[in-house]
Design a protein around this motif. Structure first.
Motif, PDB file in Angstrom:
ATOM      1  N   HIS B  34       0.846  -1.200   0.000  1.00 38.32           N
ATOM      2  CA  HIS B  34       0.000   0.000   0.000  1.00 38.32           C
ATOM      3  C   HIS B  34       0.874   1.239   0.000  1.00 38.32           C
ATOM      4  CE1 HIS B  34      -4.096  -1.644   1.250  1.00 38.32           C
ATOM      5  NE2 HIS B  34      -3.321  -2.704   1.239  1.00 38.32           N
ATOM      6  N   TYR B  46      -4.888   7.796   0.982  1.00 36.07           N
ATOM      7  CA  TYR B  46      -4.596   6.580   0.246  1.00 36.07           C
ATOM      8  C   TYR B  46      -4.213   6.929  -1.189  1.00 36.07           C
ATOM      9  CZ  TYR B  46      -5.703   2.471  -2.580  1.00 36.07           C
ATOM     10  OH  TYR B  46      -5.651   1.457  -3.496  1.00 36.07           O
ATOM     11  N   ARG B  91       0.505  -4.682   4.091  1.00 39.68           N
ATOM     12  CA  ARG B  91      -0.678  -5.105   4.849  1.00 39.68           C
ATOM     13  C   ARG B  91      -1.018  -6.533   4.457  1.00 39.68           C
ATOM     14  NH1 ARG B  91      -5.698  -1.509   5.734  1.00 39.68           N
ATOM     15  NH2 ARG B  91      -5.516  -2.415   7.789  1.00 39.68           N
ATOM     16  N   VAL B  93      -3.225  -9.548   3.777  1.00 43.34           N
ATOM     17  CA  VAL B  93      -4.627  -9.668   3.382  1.00 43.34           C
ATOM     18  C   VAL B  93      -5.394 -10.524   4.380  1.00 43.34           C
ATOM     19  CG1 VAL B  93      -4.311 -11.725   1.934  1.00 43.34           C
ATOM     20  CG2 VAL B  93      -6.133 -10.093   1.412  1.00 43.34           C
ATOM     21  N   PRO B  95      -6.295 -11.249   8.145  1.00 46.13           N
ATOM     22  CA  PRO B  95      -6.178 -10.689   9.497  1.00 46.13           C
ATOM     23  C   PRO B  95      -5.578 -11.714  10.453  1.00 46.13           C
ATOM     24  CG  PRO B  95      -8.394 -10.408   8.614  1.00 46.13           C
ATOM     25  CD  PRO B  95      -7.670 -11.339   7.696  1.00 46.13           C
ATOM     26  N   GLY B  98      -7.231 -11.684  14.121  1.00 44.53           N
ATOM     27  CA  GLY B  98      -8.352 -10.761  14.002  1.00 44.53           C
ATOM     28  C   GLY B  98      -7.935  -9.315  13.858  1.00 44.53           C
ATOM     29  N   ALA B  99      -6.646  -9.068  13.651  1.00 39.83           N
ATOM     30  CA  ALA B  99      -6.186  -7.674  13.579  1.00 39.83           C
ATOM     31  C   ALA B  99      -5.610  -7.360  12.208  1.00 39.83           C
ATOM     32  CB  ALA B  99      -5.129  -7.422  14.643  1.00 39.83           C
ATOM     33  N   GLN B 100      -5.676  -6.150  11.825  1.00 37.35           N
ATOM     34  CA  GLN B 100      -5.112  -5.676  10.564  1.00 37.35           C
ATOM     35  C   GLN B 100      -4.499  -4.314  10.821  1.00 37.35           C
ATOM     36  OE1 GLN B 100      -4.558  -6.028   7.378  1.00 37.35           O
ATOM     37  NE2 GLN B 100      -5.249  -8.086   7.009  1.00 37.35           N
ATOM     38  N   LYS B 101      -3.279  -4.314  11.359  1.00 37.19           N
ATOM     39  CA  LYS B 101      -2.657  -3.034  11.659  1.00 37.19           C
ATOM     40  C   LYS B 101      -2.336  -2.279  10.381  1.00 37.19           C
ATOM     41  CE  LYS B 101      -0.263  -4.443  15.887  1.00 37.19           C
ATOM     42  NZ  LYS B 101       1.064  -4.498  16.542  1.00 37.19           N
ATOM     43  N   LEU B 102      -2.302  -0.987  10.482  1.00 35.46           N
ATOM     44  CA  LEU B 102      -1.848  -0.124   9.397  1.00 35.46           C
ATOM     45  C   LEU B 102      -0.756   0.730  10.022  1.00 35.46           C
ATOM     46  CD1 LEU B 102      -2.168   0.978   6.526  1.00 35.46           C
ATOM     47  CD2 LEU B 102      -3.959   2.496   7.381  1.00 35.46           C
ATOM     48  N   VAL B 103       0.488   0.284   9.873  1.00 29.92           N
ATOM     49  CA  VAL B 103       1.617   0.896  10.569  1.00 29.92           C
ATOM     50  C   VAL B 103       2.467   1.681   9.585  1.00 29.92           C
ATOM     51  CG1 VAL B 103       3.660   0.468  11.972  1.00 29.92           C
ATOM     52  CG2 VAL B 103       1.613  -0.937  12.293  1.00 29.92           C
ATOM     53  N   PHE B 104       2.671   2.949   9.886  1.00 32.88           N
ATOM     54  CA  PHE B 104       3.447   3.839   9.027  1.00 32.88           C
ATOM     55  C   PHE B 104       4.901   3.884   9.480  1.00 32.88           C
ATOM     56  CE2 PHE B 104       0.243   6.164   6.531  1.00 32.88           C
ATOM     57  CZ  PHE B 104      -0.905   5.698   7.128  1.00 32.88           C
TER      58      PHE B 104
END
Lengths: 112, 114
Positions: B34, B46, B91, B93, B95, B98-104
């Motif tokens: 991403h 985005y 990211r 695809v 989880p 159950g988590a889907q972090k979006l870490v910058f």
């Protein structure tokens, strides 16, 4: 306009106080994320919710807490505030947990 | 979380193409690539994402190496409004837990010269 609404836009408060930041996600988005961005710092992931349940935690202090309500809006509570908590706080939402996220304009918190 | 590496800063001229690189040598088979960007005084936005094939949208193109260990975000004709910090993020695809972090990460600060 991303469709994510954060209130208030600006907040000035004193050390030791408690504040609540609010986030309304895009219509239909189930996942909400909170981030902190201090001056000249990167975006620090704090916490993620999905359909009311906490799903992931980042570097969130114990003085901070959050929740996502049945109507999917979310609140970030910051207590015992310190000068170092001054930052931009961003909320983001996404339709599902792995889809693109849309960010609000942020709440600028100043602790004096 | 798999890590990405980007140059701290890049500079380009207006109306020229810009190629922003990202290395992700530990990418897993289920990681999507991403890209987000953050304009001054705004929340992140985005830009684009992809898995294996190159992707195009109205904002940019994403070129993904055959081994997926690197990718390049391409702005075909940069404008002054493209000056921002660009973040490359992996990211999964699926989880995990159950988590889907979006870490910058730190991103690449892009400067556009008039």
């Amino acid at each position: 306009d991303s469709g994510v609404t954060q209130t208030p836009k600006h907040l000035i408060t004193a050390t030791g106080q408690r504040v609540t930041l609010r986030c309304s996600p895009r219509s239909g988005d189930l996942s909400v994320y909170w981030y902190q961005q201090s001056l000249d710092q990167g975006l620090q992931f704090l916490i993620q919710y999905y359909n009311g349940e906490e799903r992931a935690k980042g570097n969130i202090l114990e003085r901070f807490s959050a929740q996502q309500f049945p109507d999917l809006h979310s609140e970030l509570n910051l207590s015992s505030l310190e000068l170092g908590d001054s930052a931009l706080y961003f909320c983001a939402s996404s339709a599902q947990m792995n889809t693109e996220a849309f960010f609000g304009q942020g709440t600028r918190l100043t602790v004096v | 979380d798999a890590k990405t590496t980007q140059p701290n800063s890049m500079e380009s001229n207006e109306e020229e193409p810009v190629h922003l690189p990202c290395n992700h040598s530990t990418i897993s088979g289920t990681d999507y690539i991403h890209w987000y960007r953050q304009l001054p005084s705004q929340g992140p936005e985005y830009v684009i994402h992809g898995l294996t094939s190159n992707v195009n949208n109205r904002m940019a193109s994403l070129a993904i190496a055959e081994d997926r260990k690197s990718s390049t975000l391409i702005l075909h004709r940069a404008t002054l409004r493209d000056a921002a910090v660009y973040y490359c993020i992996l990211r999964d695809v699926i989880p995990r837990g159950g988590a889907q972090k979006l870490v910058f990460g730190q991103g690449t600060r892009l400067t556009i010269n008039p």
